[in-house]
Design a protein around this motif. Sequence first.
Motif, mmCIF file in Angstrom:
data_model
loop_
_atom_site.group_PDB
_atom_site.id
_atom_site.type_symbol
_atom_site.label_atom_id
_atom_site.label_comp_id
_atom_site.label_asym_id
_atom_site.label_seq_id
_atom_site.Cartn_x
_atom_site.Cartn_y
_atom_site.Cartn_z
ATOM 1 N N PRO A 135 0.939 -1.395 -0.095
ATOM 2 C CA PRO A 135 0.056 0.076 0.181
ATOM 3 C C PRO A 135 0.582 1.330 -0.127
ATOM 4 N N ARG A 136 1.823 1.319 0.873
ATOM 5 C CA ARG A 136 2.587 2.483 0.643
ATOM 6 C C ARG A 136 3.550 2.745 -0.540
ATOM 7 N N ALA A 137 4.081 1.791 -1.113
ATOM 8 C CA ALA A 137 4.869 1.604 -2.261
ATOM 9 C C ALA A 137 3.887 2.266 -3.510
ATOM 10 N N LEU A 138 2.568 1.961 -3.411
ATOM 11 C CA LEU A 138 1.630 2.170 -4.461
ATOM 12 C C LEU A 138 1.227 3.685 -3.978
ATOM 13 N N GLY A 139 1.043 4.011 -2.934
ATOM 14 C CA GLY A 139 0.779 5.331 -2.482
ATOM 15 C C GLY A 139 1.835 6.459 -2.868
ATOM 16 N N LEU A 140 3.108 6.123 -2.743
ATOM 17 C CA LEU A 140 4.139 6.951 -2.924
ATOM 18 C C LEU A 140 4.077 7.121 -4.660
ATOM 19 N N TYR A 141 3.872 5.848 -5.424
ATOM 20 C CA TYR A 141 3.894 5.755 -6.797
ATOM 21 C C TYR A 141 2.899 6.811 -7.261
ATOM 22 N N LEU A 142 1.542 6.859 -6.766
ATOM 23 C CA LEU A 142 0.460 7.685 -7.192
ATOM 24 C C LEU A 142 0.729 9.186 -6.762
ATOM 25 N N PHE A 143 1.618 9.347 -5.491
ATOM 26 C CA PHE A 143 1.660 10.624 -5.305
ATOM 27 C C PHE A 143 2.714 11.304 -6.240
ATOM 28 N N TRP A 145 2.538 10.862 -9.427
ATOM 29 C CA TRP A 145 1.846 11.000 -10.456
ATOM 30 C C TRP A 145 1.062 12.290 -10.167
ATOM 31 N N PHE A 146 0.639 12.360 -8.977
ATOM 32 C CA PHE A 146 -0.275 13.836 -8.497
ATOM 33 C C PHE A 146 0.711 14.965 -8.837
ATOM 34 N N THR A 150 -0.281 17.736 -11.893
ATOM 35 C CA THR A 150 -0.131 19.025 -11.331
ATOM 36 C C THR A 150 0.565 19.997 -11.937
ATOM 37 N N MET A 151 1.759 19.445 -12.500
ATOM 38 C CA MET A 151 2.672 20.421 -13.464
ATOM 39 C C MET A 151 1.924 20.580 -14.523
ATOM 40 N N LEU A 152 1.033 19.925 -15.247
ATOM 41 C CA LEU A 152 0.543 20.235 -16.537
ATOM 42 C C LEU A 152 -0.565 21.314 -16.015
ATOM 43 N N ILE A 153 -1.211 21.569 -15.128
ATOM 44 C CA ILE A 153 -2.365 22.659 -15.064
ATOM 45 C C ILE A 153 -1.992 24.046 -15.461
ATOM 46 N N PRO A 154 -0.709 24.518 -15.019
ATOM 47 C CA PRO A 154 -0.429 25.936 -15.386
ATOM 48 C C PRO A 154 -0.294 26.277 -16.739
ATOM 49 N N SER A 155 0.086 25.013 -17.620
ATOM 50 C CA SER A 155 0.076 25.267 -19.142
ATOM 51 C C SER A 155 -1.399 25.606 -20.013
ATOM 52 N N VAL A 156 -2.392 25.197 -19.057
ATOM 53 C CA VAL A 156 -3.520 25.216 -19.755
ATOM 54 C C VAL A 156 -4.528 26.334 -19.140
ATOM 55 N N ILE A 157 -4.204 26.840 -18.165
ATOM 56 C CA ILE A 157 -4.889 27.814 -17.864
ATOM 57 C C ILE A 157 -4.941 29.159 -18.392
ATOM 58 N N GLY A 158 -6.318 29.472 -18.770
ATOM 59 C CA GLY A 158 -6.493 30.801 -19.741
ATOM 60 C C GLY A 158 -6.625 30.036 -21.001
ATOM 61 N N LYS A 159 -6.541 29.111 -21.527
ATOM 62 C CA LYS A 159 -6.498 28.674 -22.829
ATOM 63 C C LYS A 159 -7.584 27.688 -23.007
ATOM 64 N N SER A 168 -7.341 19.665 -13.070
ATOM 65 C CA SER A 168 -7.456 19.866 -11.896
ATOM 66 C C SER A 168 -8.132 18.743 -10.942
ATOM 67 N N VAL A 169 -9.144 18.187 -11.644
ATOM 68 C CA VAL A 169 -9.931 17.282 -10.770
ATOM 69 C C VAL A 169 -8.986 16.053 -10.703
ATOM 70 N N ALA A 170 -8.376 15.777 -11.886
ATOM 71 C CA ALA A 170 -7.705 14.521 -12.131
ATOM 72 C C ALA A 170 -6.628 14.522 -11.129
ATOM 73 N N SER A 171 -5.886 15.732 -11.106
ATOM 74 C CA SER A 171 -4.769 15.798 -10.107
ATOM 75 C C SER A 171 -5.493 15.555 -8.462
ATOM 76 N N LEU A 172 -6.519 16.237 -8.064
ATOM 77 C CA LEU A 172 -6.936 16.121 -6.671
ATOM 78 C C LEU A 172 -7.376 14.238 -6.760
ATOM 79 N N SER A 173 -8.099 13.799 -7.652
ATOM 80 C CA SER A 173 -8.237 12.469 -7.468
ATOM 81 C C SER A 173 -7.187 11.521 -6.996
ATOM 82 N N VAL A 174 -6.024 11.750 -7.797
ATOM 83 C CA VAL A 174 -4.752 10.979 -7.812
ATOM 84 C C VAL A 174 -4.194 11.351 -6.213
ATOM 85 N N LEU A 175 -4.532 12.258 -5.875
ATOM 86 C CA LEU A 175 -3.883 12.620 -4.682
ATOM 87 C C LEU A 175 -4.750 12.088 -3.458
ATOM 88 N N MET A 176 -6.177 11.805 -3.502
ATOM 89 C CA MET A 176 -6.986 11.311 -2.764
ATOM 90 C C MET A 176 -6.683 9.741 -2.846
#
Length: 225
Positions: A135-143, A145-146, A150-159, A168-176
């Motif tokens: 569980p912790r290995a997969l949790g770190l793996y998903l973190f 990817w979170f 998240t790094m992709l979000i600034p590139s689409v803001i305003g476009k 944004s929702v995908a980033s939040l879901s992966v964090l959860m």
Amino acid sequence: MSPKASSTLEKIEYGGEVPTSAPNAAPPVSAPPPTSNFGNPAPAGMFAFAGTMLLMALYNLGAGGVTVPNVLVGMLVFAGGIAQLLVAMWEFARGNTLFATCFTTFTTFWLSYAAVLIPGFGVMEAYAAVPEQIPRALGLYLFVWFITITMLIPSVIGKSHLFTVLLSVASLSVLMLSCGMYLSISVLSTIGNALLLVVCSLAYYIGLAGLLASDPGSVFTLPLF
């Protein structure tokens, strides 16, 4: 007319360059930029993305009582992996770096997750002696990817408002999902998978809207915000 006035007129007429010969010749015309005959691959990429994520969310939520999600491997490899990789390369060829980067990023996510589920890679088998670390290995793996998503979000803001909300929702879901997996809190994982359903809905909408907009014979179109 004085020689000085004549020189001034020539400079204005020829953009500041005094002609060396043929004063009445037209200035050289630059060649038009090359045009691309490629179609828009984004709808195919969005459908592949949405279908893969939908199936993963349904399995994670226990839909149909399925507890072994290995049927997902086919979707991860072919739809989320190969199909989206082709779309990404197509977008690079069209000069659309933003979409190409997004599709390539999710391609690596799907393929890496498939490697976790495929027995031949030996990922899960490596934890046979210490299963409590999974569980912790997969949790770190998903973190990781979170952070990447998240790094992709600034590139689409305003476009694109829709694409901004999707990432944004995908980033939040992966964090959860990451927190739920790492801390073994099932309610967080449930929230994360429920948010994935929202992401799927947005992806299907964007894909359909893009497909309809790309086809001049469409009977109706959907707005893209």
